[in-house]
Design an enzyme around this catalytic site. Structure first.
Site, PDB file in Angstrom:
ATOM      1  N   LYS A 179      93.538  15.007 -15.702  1.00 62.19           N
ATOM      2  CA  LYS A 179      93.224  16.101 -14.778  1.00 62.19           C
ATOM      3  C   LYS A 179      93.429  17.460 -15.447  1.00 62.19           C
ATOM      4  O   LYS A 179      94.267  17.596 -16.331  1.00 62.19           O
ATOM      5  CB  LYS A 179      94.112  15.984 -13.535  1.00 62.19           C
ATOM      6  CG  LYS A 179      93.888  14.688 -12.759  1.00 62.19           C
ATOM      7  CD  LYS A 179      94.898  14.513 -11.642  1.00 62.19           C
ATOM      8  CE  LYS A 179      96.305  14.356 -12.160  1.00 62.19           C
ATOM      9  NZ  LYS A 179      97.283  13.977 -11.115  1.00 62.19           N
ATOM     10  N   THR A 212      98.653  24.740  -4.079  1.00 59.03           N
ATOM     11  CA  THR A 212      98.157  23.536  -4.759  1.00 59.03           C
ATOM     12  C   THR A 212      99.193  22.409  -4.692  1.00 59.03           C
ATOM     13  O   THR A 212      99.151  21.478  -5.493  1.00 59.03           O
ATOM     14  CB  THR A 212      97.824  23.837  -6.231  1.00 59.03           C
ATOM     15  OG1 THR A 212      98.984  24.421  -6.833  1.00 59.03           O
ATOM     16  CG2 THR A 212      96.628  24.733  -6.372  1.00 59.03           C
ATOM     17  N   GLY A 214     100.624  19.077  -3.917  1.00 62.25           N
ATOM     18  CA  GLY A 214     100.060  17.787  -3.517  1.00 62.25           C
ATOM     19  C   GLY A 214      98.657  17.514  -4.009  1.00 62.25           C
ATOM     20  O   GLY A 214      98.042  16.528  -3.590  1.00 62.25           O
ATOM     21  N   THR A 215      98.140  18.341  -4.919  1.00 67.55           N
ATOM     22  CA  THR A 215      96.765  18.115  -5.399  1.00 67.55           C
ATOM     23  C   THR A 215      96.622  16.752  -6.080  1.00 67.55           C
ATOM     24  O   THR A 215      95.659  16.017  -5.829  1.00 67.55           O
ATOM     25  CB  THR A 215      96.304  19.212  -6.380  1.00 67.55           C
ATOM     26  OG1 THR A 215      97.323  19.387  -7.364  1.00 67.55           O
ATOM     27  CG2 THR A 215      96.022  20.522  -5.694  1.00 67.55           C
ATOM     28  N   GLY A 216      97.599  16.423  -6.937  1.00 65.34           N
ATOM     29  CA  GLY A 216      97.518  15.166  -7.690  1.00 65.34           C
ATOM     30  C   GLY A 216      97.624  13.959  -6.767  1.00 65.34           C
ATOM     31  O   GLY A 216      96.864  12.989  -6.891  1.00 65.34           O
ATOM     32  N   CYS A 217      98.568  14.008  -5.823  1.00 64.97           N
ATOM     33  CA  CYS A 217      98.746  12.886  -4.878  1.00 64.97           C
ATOM     34  C   CYS A 217      97.470  12.693  -4.068  1.00 64.97           C
ATOM     35  O   CYS A 217      96.992  11.566  -3.874  1.00 64.97           O
ATOM     36  CB  CYS A 217      99.901  13.174  -3.915  1.00 64.97           C
ATOM     37  SG  CYS A 217     101.482  13.379  -4.731  1.00 64.97           S
TER      38      CYS A 217
END
Ligand SMILES: Nc1ncnc2c1ncn2[C@@H]1O[C@H](COP(=O)(O)OP(=O)(O)O)[C@@H](O)[C@H]1O
Ligand SMILES: Cc1ncc(COP(=O)(O)OP(=O)(O)O)c(N)n1
Length: 274
Positions: A179, A212, A214-217
């Site tokens: 990412k 941003t 929690g973007t990855g979760c």
């Protein structure tokens, strides 16, 4: 008589974020928004809000195993995502049970550090992540610091990121998404995808926002929802990217720190409510 509807089921194995922006809460919101029945196995409870992580309290190993066994005996998931796995021992037990139950369509989000800097995975756990989890991954989704930790490659150029993607593929992941949220700060954000044959980039407008959390979760949960529907990984990646982009673009004003993304934006857009 009521009608029973067949639904796809997705399981998240992750930590709880009391603030509701990341972890299990982000995953279940995403599953719900994408029309998938969500289930959760907790590894740890965090005391957390938009300003950071104030405490981490693991569930016992027995508790972890009991939750996984309960799911297995009644509710076979169509897809799984793993998030914060807390320690090497938790990773090994989780991997062992995923194999034992022959669960497929596993998205591994190798969560290590929260954006605020709090450690969510011990350093000793890197070995277990590399030797037990990567091989189970239909898709692995490291951010740049996680890809660096897993490969030992300093990612300071597009070529270094490609090399890291190859190393993660060679380690056993079917599809790798490195990412780009932490990669540069230009007008665009690019995620790199490698499936062992093709290397391609997903390019989106970088949204200038501090919200941003929690973007990855959220991205990895959307991937699991897409796989649960039976989509191919490449389509799942493209669709999950649309979901997270919309969620960041229509951020919500919650908390005084790094606010969460908007999990319901994608549905609202679809119904022309924004
Ligand atoms: N400011 C931003 N604008 C648009 N997309 C972003 C932004 N920040 C992160 N993303 C996207 O959100 C997803 C999660 O990325 P990233 O922030 O790198 O992961 P993590 O939350 O695990 O650190 C990726 O698809 C990334 O491209
Ligand atoms: C309980 C819990 N799990 C994972 C994270 C990390 O979330 P992520 O989406 O990778 O990014 P940030 O929330 O750190 O921005 C977390 N914070 N808590």
């Amino acid at each position: 008589m009521g009608q029973l509807i067949k639904v796809s089921k997705a399981l998240t194995i992750a930590g709880s974020d009391s603030g509701g922006g990341a972890g299990i809460q982000a995953d279940l919101k995403t599953f719900q928004e994408l029309g998938v029945y969500g289930m959760s196995v907790l590894t740890a409870v965090t005391a957390q809000n938009t300003t950071g992580v104030q405490g981490v309290f693991p569930v016992s190993i027995e508790g972890l195993e009991a939750q996984l066994a309960s799911i297995a005996s009644d509710l076979t998931p169509d897809a799984i995502k793993t998030g914060m796995l807390f320690s090497g021992e938790y990773i090994e037990r989780t991997a062992y049970m995923i194999r034992k139950f022959a669960w497929e369509n596993v998205v591994v989000d190798p969560v290590m550090v929260a954006k605020g800097g709090a450690t969510l995975l011990g350093e000793e756990a890197l070995h277990a992540m590399k030797t037990c989890m990567l091989q189970l991954a239909k898709i692995v989704t490291p951010n740049i610091p996680e890809a660096e930790a897993l490969t030992g490659i300093e990612i300071n150029s597009p070529e270094a990121r490609e090399e890291a993607a190859r190393v993660l593929f060679d380690a056993g992941a079917d599809h790798v998404v490195v990412k780009g949220g932490h990669f540069g700060n230009g007008d665009f954000v690019t995620d790199l995808v490698f499936n062992g044959i093709e290397m391609f980039e997903l390019i989106e407008k970088r949204i200038q926002t501090k919200n941003t959390h929690g973007t990855g979760c959220t991205f990895s949960a959307a991937l699991a929802a897409e796989l649960a529907y039976g989509r191919k990984p490449e389509s799942a990646i493209v669709n999950a990217k649309k979901y997270i982009q919309t969620a960041i673009e229509h951020g919500i004003d919650v908390g005084s720190g790094h606010g969460p993304v908007n999990h319901f934006a994608y549905r609202r857009i679809a119904h022309e409510q924004y």
